[in-house]
Design a protein around this motif. Structure first.
Motif, mmCIF file in Angstrom:
data_model
loop_
_atom_site.group_PDB
_atom_site.id
_atom_site.type_symbol
_atom_site.label_atom_id
_atom_site.label_comp_id
_atom_site.label_asym_id
_atom_site.label_seq_id
_atom_site.Cartn_x
_atom_site.Cartn_y
_atom_site.Cartn_z
ATOM 1 N N LEU A 112 0.824 -1.207 0.000
ATOM 2 C CA LEU A 112 0.000 0.000 0.000
ATOM 3 C C LEU A 112 0.856 1.254 0.000
ATOM 4 C CD1 LEU A 112 -2.876 -0.839 2.480
ATOM 5 C CD2 LEU A 112 -3.156 -0.018 0.144
ATOM 6 N N ILE A 113 0.427 2.227 -0.776
ATOM 7 C CA ILE A 113 1.103 3.520 -0.778
ATOM 8 C C ILE A 113 0.538 4.318 0.392
ATOM 9 C CG2 ILE A 113 1.436 5.672 -2.069
ATOM 10 C CD1 ILE A 113 1.129 3.968 -4.640
ATOM 11 N N LEU A 114 1.387 4.698 1.307
ATOM 12 C CA LEU A 114 1.026 5.479 2.500
ATOM 13 C C LEU A 114 -0.127 4.858 3.291
ATOM 14 C CD1 LEU A 114 1.235 9.051 0.922
ATOM 15 C CD2 LEU A 114 2.983 7.883 2.268
ATOM 16 N N PRO A 115 0.072 3.650 3.824
ATOM 17 C CA PRO A 115 -1.001 3.031 4.602
ATOM 18 C C PRO A 115 -1.255 3.789 5.906
ATOM 19 C CG PRO A 115 1.010 1.746 4.785
ATOM 20 C CD PRO A 115 1.278 2.842 3.783
ATOM 21 N N ASN A 116 -2.530 3.915 6.266
ATOM 22 C CA ASN A 116 -2.855 4.507 7.570
ATOM 23 C C ASN A 116 -4.246 4.073 8.008
ATOM 24 O OD1 ASN A 116 -4.915 6.607 6.908
ATOM 25 N ND2 ASN A 116 -3.232 7.471 5.707
ATOM 26 N N GLN A 117 -4.485 4.160 9.302
ATOM 27 C CA GLN A 117 -5.733 3.694 9.900
ATOM 28 C C GLN A 117 -6.935 4.492 9.418
ATOM 29 O OE1 GLN A 117 -6.448 1.130 11.727
ATOM 30 N NE2 GLN A 117 -4.371 0.378 12.034
ATOM 31 N N GLU A 118 -6.768 5.815 9.226
ATOM 32 C CA GLU A 118 -7.901 6.642 8.807
ATOM 33 C C GLU A 118 -8.421 6.221 7.431
ATOM 34 O OE1 GLU A 118 -4.944 8.183 9.854
ATOM 35 O OE2 GLU A 118 -5.686 8.488 11.906
ATOM 36 N N LYS A 119 -7.504 5.963 6.495
ATOM 37 C CA LYS A 119 -7.923 5.527 5.164
ATOM 38 C C LYS A 119 -8.565 4.140 5.230
ATOM 39 C CE LYS A 119 -4.859 8.083 2.119
ATOM 40 N NZ LYS A 119 -3.820 7.979 1.088
ATOM 41 N N THR A 120 -7.989 3.262 6.024
ATOM 42 C CA THR A 120 -8.559 1.924 6.173
ATOM 43 C C THR A 120 -9.999 2.022 6.655
ATOM 44 O OG1 THR A 120 -6.395 0.951 6.628
ATOM 45 C CG2 THR A 120 -8.318 -0.293 7.362
ATOM 46 N N PHE A 121 -10.237 2.819 7.679
ATOM 47 C CA PHE A 121 -11.583 2.975 8.223
ATOM 48 C C PHE A 121 -12.506 3.673 7.230
ATOM 49 C CE2 PHE A 121 -14.800 5.304 10.666
ATOM 50 C CZ PHE A 121 -15.410 4.240 11.313
ATOM 51 N N ALA A 122 -12.007 4.710 6.559
ATOM 52 C CA ALA A 122 -12.836 5.457 5.599
ATOM 53 C C ALA A 122 -13.298 4.554 4.463
ATOM 54 C CB ALA A 122 -12.066 6.652 5.048
ATOM 55 N N TYR A 123 -12.401 3.748 3.917
ATOM 56 C CA TYR A 123 -12.794 2.857 2.830
ATOM 57 C C TYR A 123 -13.693 1.727 3.320
ATOM 58 C CZ TYR A 123 -10.176 5.174 -0.807
ATOM 59 O OH TYR A 123 -9.741 6.085 -1.736
ATOM 60 N N MET A 124 -13.537 1.313 4.577
ATOM 61 C CA MET A 124 -14.461 0.328 5.133
ATOM 62 C C MET A 124 -15.876 0.903 5.147
ATOM 63 S SD MET A 124 -14.724 -1.407 8.909
ATOM 64 C CE MET A 124 -13.061 -1.983 8.934
ATOM 65 N N GLN A 125 -16.007 2.173 5.535
ATOM 66 C CA GLN A 125 -17.313 2.830 5.582
ATOM 67 C C GLN A 125 -17.900 3.013 4.178
ATOM 68 O OE1 GLN A 125 -18.997 3.262 8.432
ATOM 69 N NE2 GLN A 125 -17.199 2.250 9.288
ATOM 70 N N ILE A 126 -17.054 3.345 3.216
ATOM 71 C CA ILE A 126 -17.520 3.457 1.829
ATOM 72 C C ILE A 126 -18.068 2.108 1.370
ATOM 73 C CG2 ILE A 126 -16.788 3.831 -0.565
ATOM 74 C CD1 ILE A 126 -14.729 5.877 0.589
ATOM 75 N N GLY A 127 -17.383 1.037 1.724
ATOM 76 C CA GLY A 127 -17.843 -0.309 1.379
ATOM 77 C C GLY A 127 -19.194 -0.617 2.003
ATOM 78 N N ILE A 128 -19.387 -0.214 3.240
ATOM 79 C CA ILE A 128 -20.674 -0.442 3.913
ATOM 80 C C ILE A 128 -21.779 0.304 3.178
ATOM 81 C CG2 ILE A 128 -21.976 0.049 6.030
ATOM 82 C CD1 ILE A 128 -19.316 -0.573 7.560
ATOM 83 N N THR A 129 -21.510 1.542 2.768
ATOM 84 C CA THR A 129 -22.499 2.312 2.004
ATOM 85 C C THR A 129 -22.810 1.620 0.684
ATOM 86 O OG1 THR A 129 -21.740 4.368 3.018
ATOM 87 C CG2 THR A 129 -22.968 4.558 0.949
ATOM 88 N N CYS A 130 -21.786 1.132 -0.006
ATOM 89 C CA CYS A 130 -21.998 0.415 -1.271
ATOM 90 C C CYS A 130 -22.872 -0.815 -1.052
ATOM 91 C CB CYS A 130 -20.664 -0.023 -1.872
ATOM 92 S SG CYS A 130 -19.642 1.312 -2.503
ATOM 93 N N LEU A 131 -22.591 -1.573 0.000
ATOM 94 C CA LEU A 131 -23.352 -2.792 0.265
ATOM 95 C C LEU A 131 -24.801 -2.486 0.631
ATOM 96 C CD1 LEU A 131 -20.707 -4.866 2.234
ATOM 97 C CD2 LEU A 131 -21.294 -4.996 -0.182
ATOM 98 N N LYS A 132 -25.003 -1.432 1.402
ATOM 99 C CA LYS A 132 -26.378 -1.037 1.745
ATOM 100 C C LYS A 132 -27.154 -0.679 0.482
ATOM 101 C CE LYS A 132 -25.611 0.628 6.451
ATOM 102 N NZ LYS A 132 -25.538 1.813 7.325
ATOM 103 N N ASN A 133 -26.537 0.092 -0.390
ATOM 104 C CA ASN A 133 -27.202 0.472 -1.645
ATOM 105 C C ASN A 133 -27.450 -0.753 -2.525
ATOM 106 O OD1 ASN A 133 -27.314 3.190 -0.991
ATOM 107 N ND2 ASN A 133 -25.357 3.632 -1.963
ATOM 108 N N TYR A 134 -26.456 -1.621 -2.617
ATOM 109 C CA TYR A 134 -26.598 -2.820 -3.439
ATOM 110 C C TYR A 134 -27.739 -3.680 -2.903
ATOM 111 C CZ TYR A 134 -25.246 -6.512 -6.582
ATOM 112 O OH TYR A 134 -25.242 -7.453 -7.583
#
Length: 143
Positions: free
Chosen positions: A93-115
């Motif tokens: 990963l380029i510049l791994p960090n906890q904030e990005k990990t959590f943010a993309y997890m939340q984006i995934g949850i939104t995608c799954l809810k919509n799907y």
């Protein structure tokens, strides 16, 4: 000419037309490949939804479109899969960090809810993607 050099895909042709040096680094160089969060997210959510749709389930009455019984179980499984993928790809990963990990997890949850909202009452698709291979003289074209 080796088999590797005679293999073409839309992605490889497109990358070569965009930047031959980038194509070289991606397909020929032995340098370790780096990945961004958005690319890792796209690949992971794509695999997750395919798994969600096509994992074999026992017959149910009424028949279920998705493998998961409810949205909550799908979201919990998504969280586990996402964190496993981030951990597995940590060194790439380029510049791994906890904030990005959590943010993309939340984006995934939104995608799954919509799907789920738009597809849970529809029948399961027959196919999402099918790979193909075409042989053109000594070239192999895949997609």
């Amino acid at each position: 000419m080796s088999k590797q050099s005679s293999h073409l895909s839309f992605s490889s042709i497109n990358l070569y037309l965009f930047c031959p040096r980038k194509w070289y680094y991606h397909y020929r160089s032995s340098l370790p490949k780096k990945i961004t969060y958005h690319l890792l997210f796209g690949r992971t959510i794509h695999h997750f939804i395919a798994y969600w749709l096509y994992r074999r389930t026992k017959p149910t009455n009424p028949p279920r479109t998705f493998y998961y019984k409810n949205l909550s179980s799908a979201i919990n499984s998504w969280k586990r899969m996402w964190l496993q993928e981030v951990e597995k790809n940590q060194s790439h990963l380029i510049l791994p960090n906890q904030e990005k990990t959590f943010a993309y997890m939340q984006i995934g949850i939104t995608c799954l809810k919509n799907y789920w909202q738009y597809n849970h009452s529809l029948p399961r698709p027959l196919a999402i993607e099918k790979n193909f291979t075409a042989h053109l003289d000594s070239w192999q074209l895949t997609g």
